[in-house]
Write an enzyme that holds these catalytic residues in place. Structure first.
Site, PDB file in Angstrom:
ATOM      1  N   HIS A 101       0.854  -1.191   0.000  1.00  0.00           N
ATOM      2  CA  HIS A 101       0.000   0.000   0.000  1.00  0.00           C
ATOM      3  C   HIS A 101       0.891   1.243   0.000  1.00  0.00           C
ATOM      4  CE1 HIS A 101      -2.740   3.131   1.302  1.00  0.00           C
ATOM      5  NE2 HIS A 101      -3.704   2.365   0.811  1.00  0.00           N
ATOM      6  N   GLU A 103       0.772   3.944   1.539  1.00  0.00           N
ATOM      7  CA  GLU A 103       1.129   4.500   2.854  1.00  0.00           C
ATOM      8  C   GLU A 103       2.303   3.731   3.449  1.00  0.00           C
ATOM      9  OE1 GLU A 103      -2.860   4.452   4.423  1.00  0.00           O
ATOM     10  OE2 GLU A 103      -3.359   5.977   2.935  1.00  0.00           O
ATOM     11  N   GLY A 179      -7.538   9.170  -0.402  1.00  0.00           N
ATOM     12  CA  GLY A 179      -7.986  10.001   0.711  1.00  0.00           C
ATOM     13  C   GLY A 179      -8.110  11.472   0.371  1.00  0.00           C
TER      14      GLY A 179
HETATM   15  P1  PGA Z   1      -9.486   6.091   0.003  1.00  0.00           P
HETATM   16  O1  PGA Z   1      -8.288   5.049   0.315  1.00  0.00           O
HETATM   17  O2  PGA Z   1     -10.624   5.288  -0.550  1.00  0.00           O
HETATM   18  O3  PGA Z   1      -9.795   6.703   1.336  1.00  0.00           O
HETATM   19  O4  PGA Z   1      -8.948   7.059  -0.987  1.00  0.00           O
HETATM   20  C1  PGA Z   1      -7.995   4.001  -0.575  1.00  0.00           C
HETATM   21  C2  PGA Z   1      -6.847   3.200  -0.025  1.00  0.00           C
HETATM   22  O5  PGA Z   1      -5.923   3.782   0.543  1.00  0.00           O
HETATM   23  O6  PGA Z   1      -6.805   1.950  -0.151  1.00  0.00           O
END
Ligand code: PGA
Length: 255
Positions: A101, A103, A179
């Site tokens: 991911h 992040e 996000g």
């Molecule tokens: P989001 O996140 O739908 O809040 O944009 C998607 C994700 O990070 O998997």
């Protein structure tokens, strides 16, 4: 390896990120079960934090409409890695593990190489990897989106046995859309999906296909158009997966 029939269905995965205590997780599962169709057209996957995995499994009570996965794992099976969780520790609790991911890549500094080691660990533990790939805003402005997606997909899958590739799902998540409320267009999603399908076809000599998900600000309002992008077979949902009504709406849009 012939994929199970359910793997042909679109996959709608809810990534809860660092949200929900076990008690809150139980509440969310209860309301989600109340809002899902009796036989959803999509495979539904919940990715709670580690600490809520057991509560989610218990609350599902064997309901076959929903599967469970983890958001991350360590690449080693066991050892002196304080604070980490390994794939074999997850295997009794879930079916899937998300790796790569953005992040984790960008906030936790995980390289393509580390992501690949995690994916290997997931396969060795008998679990199903969801490999996330996607370009940053800067990479997009520099016009290297397809090169980044190709590099990450290749690093994640190259050298795997054909049957192992067939157990993988790849999620295309443009980092700038996560996000933020900004979404890729269905054409952007289709272009990235085409790159992933091309890499998979090349690495598997055309023997297998994987499901490619789109992720990044998916909502009930935009899900149908993103899910109809050619080559896209599901969604990885963050924020909207924390609300049962919104997540159920996205599952319904996949039908
Ligand atoms: P989001 O996140 O739908 O809040 O944009 C998607 C994700 O990070 O998997």
């Amino acid at each position: 390896m012939t994929p199970d029939p359910w793997r042909k269905a679109p996959l709608i995965a809810g990534n809860w990120k660092m949200h929900k205590t076990p008690a809150e997780a139980r509440g969310l599962v209860r309301s989600l079960l109340g809002q899902l169709a009796a036989e959803p057209a999509a495979e539904v996957l919940l990715l709670p934090p580690f600490t809520a995995l057991e509560a989610v499994v218990e609350e599902l009570g064997g309901d076959t409409r929903v599967r469970v996965g983890a958001q991350n794992c360590h690449h080693e099976a066991a050892g002196a890695f304080t604070g980490e969780i390994s794939a074999p520790m997850l295997a009794p609790l879930c079916d899937y593990v998300l790796v790569g991911h953005s992040e984790r890549r960008h906030l936790m500094g995980e390289s393509d190489n580390v992501v690949r080691r995690k994916l290997d660990a997931v396969l060795v533990a008998g679990l199903l990897p969801v490999l996330a790939v996607g370009e940053t805003a800067a990479e997009r402005s520099a016009g290297v989106t397809e090169a980044v997606v190709e590099r990450q997909a290749r690093a994640g899958l190259e050298g795997l046995a054909i049957g192992e590739i067939g157990r993988c799902t790849v999620a295309y998540e443009p980092v700038w859309a996560i996000g933020t409320g900004a979404t890729a267009t269905p054409d952007d999603a289709a272009a990235a999906a085409a790159v992933i399908h091309r890499v998979v076809a090349e690495l598997s000599s055309g023997e297998v296909e994987v499901r490619v998900l789109y992720g990044g600000s998916v909502t009930p309002a935009n899900a149908a158009s993103l899910l109809s992008a050619p080559g896209v077979r599901g969604a990885l949902v963050g924020g909207a997966s924390l609300r049962a009504d919104e997540f159920a709406g996205i599952v319904a849009a996949a039908g």
